[in-house]
Design a protein around this motif. Structure first.
Motif, PDB file in Angstrom:
ATOM      1  N   THR A  64       9.105  -3.466   2.467  1.00 54.39           N
ATOM      2  CA  THR A  64       8.603  -2.561   3.492  1.00 54.39           C
ATOM      3  C   THR A  64       9.768  -1.880   4.200  1.00 54.39           C
ATOM      4  N   THR A  65       9.464  -0.872   4.987  1.00 50.69           N
ATOM      5  CA  THR A  65      10.510  -0.155   5.718  1.00 50.69           C
ATOM      6  C   THR A  65      11.144  -1.018   6.797  1.00 50.69           C
ATOM      7  N   GLN A  66      10.545  -2.169   7.077  1.00 52.57           N
ATOM      8  CA  GLN A  66      11.131  -3.114   8.036  1.00 52.57           C
ATOM      9  C   GLN A  66      11.943  -4.206   7.335  1.00 52.57           C
TER      10      GLN A  66
ATOM     11  N   HIS B 269       0.056   4.945  -4.189  1.00 52.65           N
ATOM     12  CA  HIS B 269       0.640   4.834  -2.856  1.00 52.65           C
ATOM     13  C   HIS B 269       1.346   6.098  -2.375  1.00 52.65           C
TER      14      HIS B 269
ATOM     15  N   LEU C 193       4.389   3.758   1.127  1.00 50.26           N
ATOM     16  CA  LEU C 193       4.126   2.418   1.651  1.00 50.26           C
ATOM     17  C   LEU C 193       5.361   1.525   1.641  1.00 50.26           C
ATOM     18  N   GLY C 194       6.406   1.901   0.926  1.00 49.81           N
ATOM     19  CA  GLY C 194       7.596   1.081   0.843  1.00 49.81           C
ATOM     20  C   GLY C 194       8.295   1.308  -0.487  1.00 49.81           C
TER      21      GLY C 194
ATOM     22  N   ARG D  23      -0.923   2.081   5.598  1.00 52.65           N
ATOM     23  CA  ARG D  23       0.324   2.834   5.752  1.00 52.65           C
ATOM     24  C   ARG D  23       0.942   2.580   7.125  1.00 52.65           C
TER      25      ARG D  23
ATOM     26  N   LEU E 131       2.431  -1.023   7.076  1.00 50.12           N
ATOM     27  CA  LEU E 131       3.631  -1.239   6.280  1.00 50.12           C
ATOM     28  C   LEU E 131       4.792  -0.341   6.687  1.00 50.12           C
ATOM     29  N   ASP E 132       4.496   0.796   7.280  1.00 57.18           N
ATOM     30  CA  ASP E 132       5.541   1.738   7.704  1.00 57.18           C
ATOM     31  C   ASP E 132       5.230   2.236   9.119  1.00 57.18           C
TER      32      ASP E 132
END
Length: 445
Positions: free
Chosen positions: A143-145, A166, A170-171, A425, A428-429
């Motif tokens: 994920t973006t995290q 996606h 989503l990543g 979305r 996850l982001d």
């Protein structure tokens, strides 16, 4: 910083990213997500650049995964394969063939990455076969995290039908598990026909062939070129062509079908009224006699898309195929559009993937084309605009990898699970790191 301009294949879109990152491992992906978050930047993932849209473009951070392209695991019992995201469909197909396996269906182009094909629900043809996203059994996603999660029918199940198509939003997919099948050949019959006959007998065509598509040729008195394929056990490898056969192939496929055709289309950019003559000439010289062939599935599914082109393709419910094509034919005549040939028509089974254009309905895809001979654009904007209006009339959903003009509200109306995807979305982001001009136009409320 690495300043480099990136183009898609048609060079219709480009971007000038401030930073370019070459990704080759999941560990690097996690580190990169943490770094991008610290800088409060946005990014997109760039594969082979084959999409005729701006979906993969970013003027901030651009991630290129060309070193992340290995086949990781093959499960013969489950008939699945796990791969890294940047392996191309072509290379994967070759690797599977050596193990006596194949992808059940392919589109016309196999040079795209598996991740890109899945992201946009790329499709082939065959009313009993879904698009490539339906082959996805599991993914591993960063994920973006910087969190790494597994998504499958057993883990994080509620995310599976979001991540199967996606849109690169989503990543970062680091592993993709696909359903495969035993290798097979395709016995293909190609023949000329009329639009009237094809549409009158379409149901029989779709049920009597494993895979079926046709190309309608504008300005040729409603002529059509049919392609029908039956799956057969693999046969012996054909003998390599001899020198004379290689010369004959080059003469036909390169000198005539490519260079001469491109030259004629280039002249037509100055004299558009020449296009009907080119279309009729092409039909008489290239698509006038029936032919049969048999060979490995990838070789039969795919073909050379020739030179640069603008493409617009939408899916509609299969029951509207005849009405939509007849109206498109009449539109071209009524408005006096000089339409390049062919108009490609393919068929795909329904699925339950949230943003799949085939979600909930067996679909007919109708694709129009405008060639760019020697990079010179044709005058096609009005034609494409009217084509989109017509597809909208029949509840059309645009192919995500092609460029289209449809508002977020219109898209939301066409997808029953649009809100569900947006919620995933956001989960996850949450900081919208995967933002670009495409997501601003297509996904933002």
């Amino acid at each position: 910083m690495n300043h480099q301009r990136f183009y898609n294949w048609s060079e219709q879109f480009h971007c000038d990213p401030q930073r370019v990152h070459r990704l080759s491992s999941e560990t690097q992906a996690v580190e990169l997500m943490n770094n991008i978050a610290k800088r409060d930047s946005h990014f997109r993932l760039f594969g082979m650049g084959l999409s005729p849209s701006d979906i993969a473009m970013s003027n901030e951070d651009l991630i290129v995964q060309d070193g992340f392209d290995q086949l990781l695991q093959l499960d013969r019992t489950a008939c699945t394969v796990t791969v890294e995201p940047a392996i191309t469909l072509e290379n994967l197909s070759h690797s599977l063939a050596m193990q006596g396996l194949a992808l059940p269906v392919l589109g016309s182009v196999a040079q795209q990455t598996v991740a890109g094909a899945v992201a946009t629900a790329t499709h082939g043809t065959g009313a009993a076969f879904g698009n490539l996203s339906t082959l996805v059994q599991a993914v591993r996603l960063v994920t973006t995290q910087g969190e790494v999660i597994n998504i499958s029918a057993r883990e994080n199940t509620g995310l599976l039908n979001a991540v199967r198509c996606h849109l690169g939003s989503l990543g970062i997919l680091t592993r993709i598990t696909l359903q495969v099948c035993p290798a097979f050949d395709l016995a293909v019959t190609e023949q000329p026909n009329t639009l009237e006959d094809v549409l009158a007998n379409l149901s029989e065509r779709l049920t009597s062939n494993d895979h079926y598509r046709f190309w309608y040729m504008p300005h040729t008195d409603d002529q059509v070129w049919e392609w029908a394929a039956t799956r057969t056990p693999p046969g012996p490898s054909p003998a390599p062509p001899n020198p004379l056969q290689r010369i004959q192939t080059w003469f036909k496929e390169k000198l005539i079908d490519y260079y001469t055709y491109e030259l004629l289309l280039y002249v037509a950019t100055y004299y558009p009224s020449f296009i009907p003559i080119i279309n009729r000439l092409g039909r008489r010289t290239r698509l006038n006699k029936s032919r049969r062939s048999q060979g490995p599935s990838m070789e039969q599914f795919t073909f050379d898309c020739l030179f640069k082109q603008h493409v617009n393709e939408w899916s509609i419910p299969v029951e509207h195929t005849a009405e939509a094509l007849l109206e498109l034919r009449d539109l071209i005549i009524r408005k006096g559009y000089y339409a390049h040939f062919p108009i490609e028509v393919r068929f795909v089974d329904e699925d339950d993937i949230w943003l799949s254009p085939c979600q909930g309905r067996t679909s007919c895809y109708i694709g129009v084309i405008a060639y760019m001979p020697h990079g010179r654009p044709a005058h096609h904007e009005a034609y494409f605009t009217d084509y989109e209006r017509l597809m909208t009339k029949f509840g059309g959903r645009p192919h995500w990898a092609k460029f289209f003009r449809l508002s977020v509200a219109d898209l939301a109306d066409r997808y029953p699970y649009w809100k569900n995807f947006q919620e995933v979305r956001q989960h996850l982001d949450p900081d919208n790191r995967l933002r670009n001009t495409f997501t601003d136009r297509v996904l933002q409320a």
